[in-house]
Design a protein around this motif. Sequence first.
Motif, PDB file in Angstrom:
ATOM      1  N   HIS A  74       0.787  -1.075  -0.089  1.00  0.00           N
ATOM      2  CA  HIS A  74       0.154   0.073   0.163  1.00  0.00           C
ATOM      3  C   HIS A  74       0.848   1.033   0.021  1.00  0.00           C
ATOM      4  O   HIS A  74       1.610   1.491   0.868  1.00  0.00           O
ATOM      5  N   ASN A  75       0.811   2.052  -1.050  1.00  0.00           N
ATOM      6  CA  ASN A  75       1.681   3.173  -1.173  1.00  0.00           C
ATOM      7  C   ASN A  75       3.118   3.020  -1.206  1.00  0.00           C
ATOM      8  O   ASN A  75       3.859   3.917  -0.772  1.00  0.00           O
ATOM      9  N   ASP A  76       3.546   1.977  -1.942  1.00  0.00           N
ATOM     10  CA  ASP A  76       4.919   1.689  -1.816  1.00  0.00           C
ATOM     11  C   ASP A  76       5.760   2.643  -2.835  1.00  0.00           C
ATOM     12  O   ASP A  76       6.792   2.898  -2.704  1.00  0.00           O
ATOM     13  N   GLN A  77       4.906   3.263  -3.723  1.00  0.00           N
ATOM     14  CA  GLN A  77       5.394   4.441  -4.430  1.00  0.00           C
ATOM     15  C   GLN A  77       6.141   5.456  -3.772  1.00  0.00           C
ATOM     16  O   GLN A  77       7.392   6.034  -4.199  1.00  0.00           O
ATOM     17  N   LEU A  78       5.777   5.720  -2.608  1.00  0.00           N
ATOM     18  CA  LEU A  78       6.427   6.502  -1.545  1.00  0.00           C
ATOM     19  C   LEU A  78       7.863   6.240  -1.554  1.00  0.00           C
ATOM     20  O   LEU A  78       8.787   7.012  -1.432  1.00  0.00           O
ATOM     21  N   LEU A 127       9.754   4.205  -3.310  1.00  0.00           N
ATOM     22  CA  LEU A 127      10.519   4.128  -4.496  1.00  0.00           C
ATOM     23  C   LEU A 127      10.817   5.446  -5.030  1.00  0.00           C
ATOM     24  O   LEU A 127      11.959   5.783  -5.445  1.00  0.00           O
ATOM     25  N   ASP A 128       9.837   6.466  -4.915  1.00  0.00           N
ATOM     26  CA  ASP A 128      10.123   7.762  -5.322  1.00  0.00           C
ATOM     27  C   ASP A 128      11.433   8.243  -4.213  1.00  0.00           C
ATOM     28  O   ASP A 128      12.149   9.113  -4.780  1.00  0.00           O
ATOM     29  N   GLN A 129      11.146   7.800  -2.995  1.00  0.00           N
ATOM     30  CA  GLN A 129      12.403   8.255  -2.319  1.00  0.00           C
ATOM     31  C   GLN A 129      13.653   7.907  -2.347  1.00  0.00           C
ATOM     32  O   GLN A 129      14.684   8.525  -2.525  1.00  0.00           O
ATOM     33  N   HIS A 135      14.049  -6.058  -4.131  1.00  0.00           N
ATOM     34  CA  HIS A 135      14.214  -4.491  -4.849  1.00  0.00           C
ATOM     35  C   HIS A 135      15.805  -3.856  -4.597  1.00  0.00           C
ATOM     36  O   HIS A 135      15.930  -2.775  -5.059  1.00  0.00           O
TER      37      HIS A 135
END
Lengths: 299, 89
Positions: free
Chosen positions: A101-105, A107-109, A137
């Motif tokens: 949930h919201n792992d994009q946070l 990856l963006d970081q 990852h």
Amino acid sequence: MNPAWTQLPERGNSTALRAMGWIALHIGRPVGRALLYPITLYFLLAATAARRGSQRYLGRILNREPRWQDSFRHIHCFAATLLDRIYLLAGQLDRFEIDLHNDQLILDQVASGQGCILLGSHLGSFEALRALGVTRHRLPLRILMNTRHNQGITRFFQTLNPELAQTIIPIGGPETLLQLRENVEQGFLVGLLGDRVAPGEKTVRCQFLGGEAAFPAGPLTLAALACCPVILFFGLYRGGNRYELHFERLADLIVLDRSQRQAQLGDWMQRYADRLAHYARLAPDNWFNFYDYWGEDAT
Amino acid sequence: MEALAPFELEVARLLVETLHLEGIAPEDIEPEAPLFGEGLGLDSIDALELALAIAKTYGFQLRSDDQQNRRIFASLRALSQHIAQRRIR
């Protein structure tokens, strides 16, 4: 104090743990999971303090008088995640369904190249995050861990996966936070668990599940001094082979004024405590602090 | 009680100011007493703040992987000696 006596329980634990590890990896998860029932029953009966801690917590989260079955389920959940830790560390990620949930946070970081503080807890398991993040990852992850407590367990888990063991920073002397700040500067995601206070550590008081409890001042002070963002993470065990990893941004930057530092730290940490309570309500059996969390025994 | 050397007093002032040690006068810090744990009772957060203040004031970084950290952080005297050796400002 007799040194042999003080070492006995720990040695027993780690032998049992190695046996469990062998069964888990060579016989299989169903047998391992079946064994969790007698193990849970044993701890329910033998670990009086843990049972009392469990009942205290369950009374607050369930809003009713907890029954022994509630504590059984609670301890069983903990045992199940310990068993799964063996598989996660052994790199057998495919066994599990891990919902992100919201792992994009995250990856963006990582893509930004700037390090950050990943603030987690003893709610659920951080192992799914560590295994998924590092093994699959290749995230630049470092996790601060108290390795002096539970040395046998720590050693056992380290032999399972030396690569992951390298991501651990042991809580040590005065230079510990210095090292973490250097890691943040080098672009690492530095994982800290914000729901336990080490002896002698500075604290702030927060409201948590209808009572006041002490939380460590260290993690967010570090974030303020390192001028880095803080991302919350919660790794919930949802039964069977299902895990959920939740990520939330707590702060882009924490600025503390010298004169109001304690109050500001308290406010920030209260937001953490509120999210912790939110996720605890989602998955009540995931609370793995089996001790007198609110300091009620003393009063 | 032993009087502090002038530079020890300067470092003691930095310590008290940076860490807002209430009720402690710089000249009252025992030069040989431990800074962390017992003694002054500083912790890991204090060590980080102190390292940042030292970097700002004296222009060099204390590193976490310095093998001598145990010695450097042992007392006001040891810390002062280390700063005196390493300072570039």
